[in-house]
Design an enzyme around this catalytic site. Structure first.
Site, PDB file in Angstrom:
ATOM      1  N   GLN A 429      -4.281   5.712   6.649  1.00  0.00           N
ATOM      2  CA  GLN A 429      -3.223   6.252   5.915  1.00  0.00           C
ATOM      3  C   GLN A 429      -3.019   7.681   6.113  1.00  0.00           C
ATOM      4  O   GLN A 429      -4.096   8.405   5.287  1.00  0.00           O
ATOM      5  CB  GLN A 429      -3.023   5.482   4.892  1.00  0.00           C
ATOM      6  CG  GLN A 429      -1.778   6.129   4.049  1.00  0.00           C
ATOM      7  CD  GLN A 429      -1.605   5.326   2.494  1.00  0.00           C
ATOM      8  OE1 GLN A 429      -1.110   4.360   2.532  1.00  0.00           O
ATOM      9  NE2 GLN A 429      -2.132   6.232   1.489  1.00  0.00           N
ATOM     10  N   SER A 432      -1.877  11.929   2.274  1.00  0.00           N
ATOM     11  CA  SER A 432      -2.196  13.067   1.351  1.00  0.00           C
ATOM     12  C   SER A 432      -2.499  14.422   2.279  1.00  0.00           C
ATOM     13  O   SER A 432      -3.001  14.043   3.220  1.00  0.00           O
ATOM     14  CB  SER A 432      -3.442  12.833   0.579  1.00  0.00           C
ATOM     15  OG  SER A 432      -3.190  11.761  -0.226  1.00  0.00           O
ATOM     16  N   SER A 464      -9.268   7.480   4.314  1.00  0.00           N
ATOM     17  CA  SER A 464     -10.284   6.552   4.275  1.00  0.00           C
ATOM     18  C   SER A 464     -10.380   6.033   5.695  1.00  0.00           C
ATOM     19  O   SER A 464      -9.210   5.593   6.115  1.00  0.00           O
ATOM     20  CB  SER A 464     -10.108   5.386   3.436  1.00  0.00           C
ATOM     21  OG  SER A 464     -10.170   6.105   2.098  1.00  0.00           O
ATOM     22  N   GLU A 547       5.847 -10.208  -4.224  1.00  0.00           N
ATOM     23  CA  GLU A 547       4.473  -9.517  -4.276  1.00  0.00           C
ATOM     24  C   GLU A 547       3.684 -10.703  -4.549  1.00  0.00           C
ATOM     25  O   GLU A 547       3.560 -11.941  -4.952  1.00  0.00           O
ATOM     26  CB  GLU A 547       4.548  -8.725  -5.425  1.00  0.00           C
ATOM     27  CG  GLU A 547       5.647  -7.474  -5.122  1.00  0.00           C
ATOM     28  CD  GLU A 547       5.512  -6.485  -6.465  1.00  0.00           C
ATOM     29  OE1 GLU A 547       4.789  -6.843  -7.408  1.00  0.00           O
ATOM     30  OE2 GLU A 547       6.117  -5.367  -6.331  1.00  0.00           O
TER      31      GLU A 547
END
Length: 677
Positions: A429, A432, A464, A547
């Site tokens: 991902q 950030s 990560s 969810e």
């Protein structure tokens, strides 16, 4: 709000709150301030007319036929309004001594002996008291009233010369029952204090702004919400376990409730006064009356340290709170089909079968999942657990693929979804940045048009799995002139593209799981844009409407289990371990309550947000405690010490990753409590 979850409990709690407010209990409390013999007879008559004291009595005896949980919901509502008098003591006696039902139906008030103190002794018609040979029920006794020093809404005293009918109550049962129902009162007190503080923070102005917009007040409000939600959870659980088939489970829940509920109610009451400021410190405001009730409940229930030490002892002996979800027969229609799917799996290598059957992510839409509702998801969990099959962890794919399913093109879904489920594609991902962590919308990575594609340039950090990933989900700014949350686009980036430089970052553990990723003019074709250009912020916040619902568990967590194994006989250490056992149990309870709300068709409430905050705290505190318990030998190394130290160090990231605890408290304060920005 109510500690109960069902529609019936929500209605019961709401109706009793409304009724209680109509009789103005606080006015009665204030009027009786200096009277040590105040019995609040008119309020008791009103309670009797509403059949509140007899809710838990059998219908055959003229009662409401309710469960202990029904009684707890009623007590919570009465405590929210600070209804004075004998309601808690009578509820306790009614649950313990069903033979007094005729007197209770006729309106009798009962006082209960708690050690040397008799709760609600003045004005009582019956007394449940300890004697040299056990407990007796008496209709007479010499009452010496105590001074109404702490809780102005109740009167306590001592009783002597009371002969009565012996009743068979096992050791500790009176205290256990009292804690069960007192925890419900603590929940009502805590909720009133939170509501009062939040309402005041929304209107009180200082320095030209509503004080609820100040971050300090937001954080205090969010911490109050965490505590209130925990108190409600343990009060619900202990009432649910009361008088059930497993006495050990009830005893365990009592220790959890005594560890959490009363300190929690006191803390929230104190924080309420802090938010109110000077007005909260006046006698004229009602806040001090609720603080007094909370303090008195804590005094009568016993110290949280003693309860925590007892809880640790239970954990050392092997007890755990076993939490299950009763599906009430709603699983009958789906269980045979799910069981047949599970039976078809290859036990040695089940992943392909899990994917083809939709069992890997059953809440995802077909053909990749089962479009499973909450009941079906729980049945899948149960059947897989019974078969000894564990699902593989999708890691970042678990975040990437739902966005592709919700917003991607059919071609993108065909290209990425099934290979990701099969583990053929590993994701990272790229969100950030050095200047955009919790404030992700301030990201600066730019993307500019280049023919039928885009060129991405910039730096990402804290990524990560970047050193292993084949693909990344990436946010980049495609319109630098748009407002901060606009002009951001959601890209799928091939990590083997020219111009990508991955540089591992060593964390404080010594590992290198995170990475810096530099993108220098990296080309991304237009068919790797998810959704519309400029709509990336909305996509980044997307979750599927159905969810994931998880099955209840019973393990406490690695570090807490380690603490339980390592703790010795020292009562201080046992209390510290017990507090962590209680907090872990609270986190499990929040998960169960979220699941039950999903089964009832309710949207996610505060429990899911609070569970993240409390879960982080629990893992960090427990891992640090384990290192302390291991003592000086931890510096010498060895497998046990190395594992404990690594867990302690690695958990430091939990209050940072995925949004810092402070930012999440801001979010909780604004979105759940409604405090102004």
């Amino acid at each position: 709000m109510s500690l109960g979850i069902s529609a019936d409990h929500a209605e019961l709690g709401a109706s009793l709150r409304s009724w209680a407010a109509s009789i103005d209990p606080v006015a009665a409390v204030r009027a009786a301030e200096g009277d040590p013999l105040a019995s609040f007879s008119s309020e008791w008559a009103a309670l009797t007319s509403m059949s509140v004291p007899t809710i838990g009595l059998p219908a055959s005896a003229g009662g409401g036929g309710g469960s202990a949980l029904d009684v707890a919901v009623a007590l919570e509502a009465c405590a929210y309004a600070l209804v004075p008098g004998h309601v808690l003591s009578t509820a306790t006696a009614a649950a313990l001594v069903p033979s007094i039902a005729p007197e209770l139906v006729s309106g009798a008030r009962v006082a209960v002996g708690l050690g040397d103190v008799v709760l609600d002794a003045p004005g009582a018609d019956l007394f449940l008291l300890s004697s040299s040979s056990g407990y007796v029920v008496s209709s007479s006794g010499s009452v010496t009233p105590g001074s109404p020093l702490l809780d102005l809404s109740r009167r306590c005293g001592t009783v002597s010369s009371a002969d009565g009918t012996p009743v068979d109550l096992a050791g500790g049962l009176v205290h256990r029952t009292f804690v069960t129902f007192a925890a419900a009162e603590a929940a009502g007190v805590a909720r009133w204090c939170l509501d009062t503080a939040v309402a005041y923070a929304k209107v009180r102005e200082q320095f030209g702004a509503k004080i609820g917009s100040f971050q300090a007040i937001k954080h205090l409000g969010a911490e109050m919400l965490e505590t209130v939600t925990a108190v409600e959870a343990v009060a619900w659980d202990v009432a649910s376990a009361a008088f059930g088939s497993d006495d050990l489970q009830w005893a365990y829940s009592v220790d959890v409730a005594a560890t959490v509920a009363f300190d929690g109610a006191v803390r929230v009451a104190q924080d309420c006064i802090q938010v109110l400021g000077g007005i909260g410190y006046t006698f004229e405001h009602d806040a001090h009356l609720y603080l007094r009730r909370a303090l008195a409940l804590r005094s009568l229930a016993g110290t949280s340290s003693a309860a925590a030490a007892s809880l640790a002892g239970r954990a050392v002996a092997g007890s755990r709170r076993t939490l299950t979800v009763d599906l009430g027969g709603r699983d009958a229609a789906v269980r045979p089909h799910v069981a047949s799917l599970v039976a078809s799996l290859d036990r040695g290598d089940p992943r392909a079968g899990l994917v083809s059957t939709g069992l890997l992510m059953p809440h995802w839409p077909s053909p990749y999942g089962l479009d499973a509702d909450a009941v079906t998801q729980l049945v899948v969990d149960e059947e897989l657990a019974a078969a000894g099959i564990s699902r593989p962890d999708l890691k970042i794919a678990g975040w990437a693929v739902p966005t592709i399913l919700s917003h991607g093109t059919p071609e993108q879904q065909e290209r990425f979804v099934r290979p990701s489920l099969l583990g053929e594609i590993t994701w990272c991902q790229l969100f950030s940045e050095p200047g955009a962590g919790s404030d992700l919308a301030s990201l600066r990575m730019r993307a500019v048009r280049d023919g039928d594609g885009w060129r991405l340039t910039g730096q990402k950090v804290w990524t990560s799995l970047a050193q292993d990933a084949e693909w990344a989900i990436c946010l980049a700014r495609t319109d630098p002139d748009a407002p901060q949350h606009k002009g951001i686009t959601y890209f799928l980036v091939n990590m083997s593209s020219p111009g990508i430089d991955v540089r591992p970052l060593r964390e404080l553990t010594g590992d290198a799981l995170f990475n810096e990723v530099f993108l220098d003019d990296v080309y991304v074709p237009s068919d790797c844009v998810v959704g519309a250009p400029g709509d990336g912020w909305r996509l980044a916040r997307t979750t599927l409407s159905n969810e994931r619902v998880a099955m209840a568990g019973h393990r406490l967590g690695v570090s807490i289990e380690g603490c339980v194994a390592a703790v010795g006989p020292d009562p201080v250490d046992r209390a510290r371990v017990g507090h962590q056992v209680a907090l872990a149990t609270v986190c499990s309870l929040l998960g169960v309550r979220t699941t039950l709300k999903a089964l009832a068709g309710q949207g996610p409430g505060a429990e899911s947000s609070v569970a993240k905050l409390l879960g982080v705290r629990n893992r960090q505190e427990a891992s640090s405690l384990l290192v302390e318990l291991l003592g000086p030998s931890v510096v010498l190394g060895g497998a046990e010490a190395e594992a404990a130290v690594h867990e302690m160090l690695v958990t430091r990231c939990l209050s940072i990753a995925g949004g810092t605890t402070q930012i999440l408290r801001n979010v909780a304060a604004e979105r759940i409590l409604g405090l102004p920005r």
